[in-house]
Design a protein around this motif. Sequence first.
Motif, PDB file in Angstrom:
ATOM      1  N   VAL A   1     -31.425 -16.834  12.727  1.00  0.00           N
ATOM      2  CA  VAL A   1     -30.141 -17.754  12.669  1.00  0.00           C
ATOM      3  C   VAL A   1     -28.864 -17.059  12.618  1.00  0.00           C
ATOM      4  CG1 VAL A   1     -28.813 -19.461  11.093  1.00  0.00           C
ATOM      5  CG2 VAL A   1     -31.463 -19.668  11.510  1.00  0.00           C
ATOM      6  N   ALA A   2     -28.781 -15.867  12.004  1.00  0.00           N
ATOM      7  CA  ALA A   2     -27.575 -15.152  12.028  1.00  0.00           C
ATOM      8  C   ALA A   2     -27.371 -14.536  13.367  1.00  0.00           C
ATOM      9  CB  ALA A   2     -27.761 -14.027  10.850  1.00  0.00           C
ATOM     10  N   ALA A   3     -28.275 -14.196  14.184  1.00  0.00           N
ATOM     11  CA  ALA A   3     -28.375 -13.451  15.333  1.00  0.00           C
ATOM     12  C   ALA A   3     -28.099 -14.329  16.711  1.00  0.00           C
ATOM     13  CB  ALA A   3     -29.456 -12.474  15.619  1.00  0.00           C
ATOM     14  N   ALA A   4     -28.174 -15.786  16.250  1.00  0.00           N
ATOM     15  CA  ALA A   4     -28.202 -16.854  17.277  1.00  0.00           C
ATOM     16  C   ALA A   4     -27.387 -16.809  18.237  1.00  0.00           C
ATOM     17  CB  ALA A   4     -28.550 -18.154  16.749  1.00  0.00           C
ATOM     18  N   ARG A   5     -26.054 -16.811  17.911  1.00  0.00           N
ATOM     19  CA  ARG A   5     -24.812 -16.867  18.657  1.00  0.00           C
ATOM     20  C   ARG A   5     -24.892 -15.730  19.481  1.00  0.00           C
ATOM     21  NH1 ARG A   5     -22.908 -19.911  14.482  1.00  0.00           N
ATOM     22  NH2 ARG A   5     -22.572 -22.332  14.975  1.00  0.00           N
ATOM     23  N   GLY A   6     -25.245 -14.622  19.089  1.00  0.00           N
ATOM     24  CA  GLY A   6     -25.034 -13.230  19.444  1.00  0.00           C
ATOM     25  C   GLY A   6     -25.829 -12.798  20.701  1.00  0.00           C
ATOM     26  N   VAL A   7     -27.095 -13.486  20.652  1.00  0.00           N
ATOM     27  CA  VAL A   7     -28.402 -13.083  21.531  1.00  0.00           C
ATOM     28  C   VAL A   7     -28.678 -14.263  22.598  1.00  0.00           C
ATOM     29  CG1 VAL A   7     -29.148 -11.454  19.975  1.00  0.00           C
ATOM     30  CG2 VAL A   7     -30.235 -13.845  19.915  1.00  0.00           C
ATOM     31  N   ARG A   8     -28.382 -15.570  22.137  1.00  0.00           N
ATOM     32  CA  ARG A   8     -28.817 -16.657  23.040  1.00  0.00           C
ATOM     33  C   ARG A   8     -28.106 -16.371  24.415  1.00  0.00           C
ATOM     34  NH1 ARG A   8     -27.520 -22.100  20.214  1.00  0.00           N
ATOM     35  NH2 ARG A   8     -29.398 -21.666  19.264  1.00  0.00           N
ATOM     36  N   GLY A   9     -29.293 -16.522  25.371  1.00  0.00           N
ATOM     37  CA  GLY A   9     -28.904 -16.256  26.707  1.00  0.00           C
ATOM     38  C   GLY A   9     -28.680 -14.765  27.280  1.00  0.00           C
ATOM     39  N   ARG A  10     -28.348 -14.106  26.207  1.00  0.00           N
ATOM     40  CA  ARG A  10     -28.045 -12.560  26.661  1.00  0.00           C
ATOM     41  C   ARG A  10     -29.275 -11.760  26.638  1.00  0.00           C
ATOM     42  NH1 ARG A  10     -23.835 -10.806  22.782  1.00  0.00           N
ATOM     43  NH2 ARG A  10     -24.175  -8.799  24.129  1.00  0.00           N
ATOM     44  N   ALA A  11     -30.145 -12.067  25.463  1.00  0.00           N
ATOM     45  CA  ALA A  11     -31.382 -10.894  25.227  1.00  0.00           C
ATOM     46  C   ALA A  11     -32.236 -10.909  26.279  1.00  0.00           C
ATOM     47  CB  ALA A  11     -31.627 -11.240  23.704  1.00  0.00           C
ATOM     48  N   ALA A  12     -32.923  -9.662  26.620  1.00  0.00           N
ATOM     49  CA  ALA A  12     -34.148  -9.595  27.494  1.00  0.00           C
ATOM     50  C   ALA A  12     -35.185  -9.716  26.309  1.00  0.00           C
ATOM     51  CB  ALA A  12     -34.058  -8.422  28.195  1.00  0.00           C
ATOM     52  N   PRO A  13     -35.916 -10.856  25.982  1.00  0.00           N
ATOM     53  CA  PRO A  13     -36.907 -11.198  24.851  1.00  0.00           C
ATOM     54  C   PRO A  13     -37.888  -9.820  24.679  1.00  0.00           C
ATOM     55  CG  PRO A  13     -37.334 -12.846  26.438  1.00  0.00           C
ATOM     56  CD  PRO A  13     -35.882 -12.084  26.860  1.00  0.00           C
ATOM     57  N   VAL A  14     -38.871  -9.392  25.767  1.00  0.00           N
ATOM     58  CA  VAL A  14     -39.510  -8.548  25.484  1.00  0.00           C
ATOM     59  C   VAL A  14     -39.074  -7.318  25.231  1.00  0.00           C
ATOM     60  CG1 VAL A  14     -41.519  -7.575  26.208  1.00  0.00           C
ATOM     61  CG2 VAL A  14     -41.424 -10.068  26.881  1.00  0.00           C
ATOM     62  N   ALA A  15     -38.210  -6.802  25.693  1.00  0.00           N
ATOM     63  CA  ALA A  15     -37.559  -5.566  25.409  1.00  0.00           C
ATOM     64  C   ALA A  15     -36.794  -5.663  24.110  1.00  0.00           C
ATOM     65  CB  ALA A  15     -36.477  -5.232  26.572  1.00  0.00           C
ATOM     66  N   LEU A  16     -36.303  -6.519  23.747  1.00  0.00           N
ATOM     67  CA  LEU A  16     -35.529  -6.975  22.207  1.00  0.00           C
ATOM     68  C   LEU A  16     -36.618  -6.706  21.294  1.00  0.00           C
ATOM     69  CD1 LEU A  16     -33.271  -7.267  20.422  1.00  0.00           C
ATOM     70  CD2 LEU A  16     -33.690  -9.985  21.010  1.00  0.00           C
TER      71      LEU A  16
END
Length: 288
Positions: free
Chosen positions: A153-168
Motif C-alpha cells: 500500500v505504501a508503494a502503491a502510488r510510486g510504482v503503479r503503472g511504472r514498475a516492470a513487475p518481474v524485474a522488480l
Amino acid sequence: MAGWGAAYVPSAWLVETWPPLVAAGARLALAGLVLLAALAALGRPLGPGVGAAAVGWLALTQTVLFYGATYWGIANAGAGLAAVLANTDPLFVAALAALLLGERLSPRQWAGLVVGLGGAIVVVWDGPPWPPALSADALVVVGGAVAWSLGTVAAARGVRGRAAPVALAGWQMTAGGFALVAGGLVAEGAPAAAGGREAALVVALAVLGSALPLGLFYVALTRAPAGEVSAWFFLVPVIGVGTAWPLLGEAPDAALAAGMAAVAAGLWMVLGERGRPEGGVVDSTAPP
C-alpha cells in the motif's frame, strides 16, 4: 498455486538443519537471481522501472519481514499454520487499500474480509474462548502478512503503472534474500549442515516454489482477467495444509481446519472481484 502451496513442506525440511532466516534468505536470493537470469536470457530489460528506494522498501517489507516471519512460523509453529496465516496478506492489502487509498470494495469483498480475518483469529487464538490467549508464534506470521500489505500500500502510488513487475520481483527478492542471510548468520548462526540435501531443497524452493510459480502466474495474466486468475490464490493455504498433513505428520486440529476454510473462502470472495493481481498495486506481490 500448487508450487507456492507445496513449498511449505520442503521449507519445513530445510529449517530442520538451517536457521529460519538463513533458510528464507537462501531461497529468496536464489529465486531473485533466477528471475533476473531468465529475463536476461529472453532479452528483456532488467531495470525494475522504479527507484532504489522503492526496491529497498519492498525488499524490507515483502521479503525480509514477510518471509522472515513466515519461516519463523514454519520452524516454531508448523508449516500448516504458517501456510494459513501468511496467506492472509491479500486480505490486509484489500482492507488498507480501501481505507488509505480510497479503493472501493463490493459488499461481497467486505464480507470476504470479515470471513477471512475471522478465520485468522480462530487460528491465532490459543486456548479456551475466554480469557484471550493468543499464540505468539502465530502472531509473528500475521505480523509478516501485515508487513507485506503495508509495503504494497505504501508503494502503491510510486510504482503503479511504472514498475516492470518481474524485474522488480527479481531485484527485491535478491536484495531482501541476501539481507536475510546476512542477518540470520549474525543472529542465528551458521547452518548445522550444508550438504547435498540442503542444496537440493534450496534450489527446489527457489525454482519450483518461487520463480516458476511467479512466471506461470504472469503467463496466466496474459490469458485471463486478473480477477479471475487472482481468485485461485485461495488454493495456496489449502495445499499448504493438505501437504503438511501426510508429509510432515501435521494433522490439522479443529481450529486450524476451520481457520483454513474461512481464510480460503475469504480470499476467494475478496480476490475474485479485484481487477488486479493480489494486492492490486504491486504486480510482484505473490504468496510464498
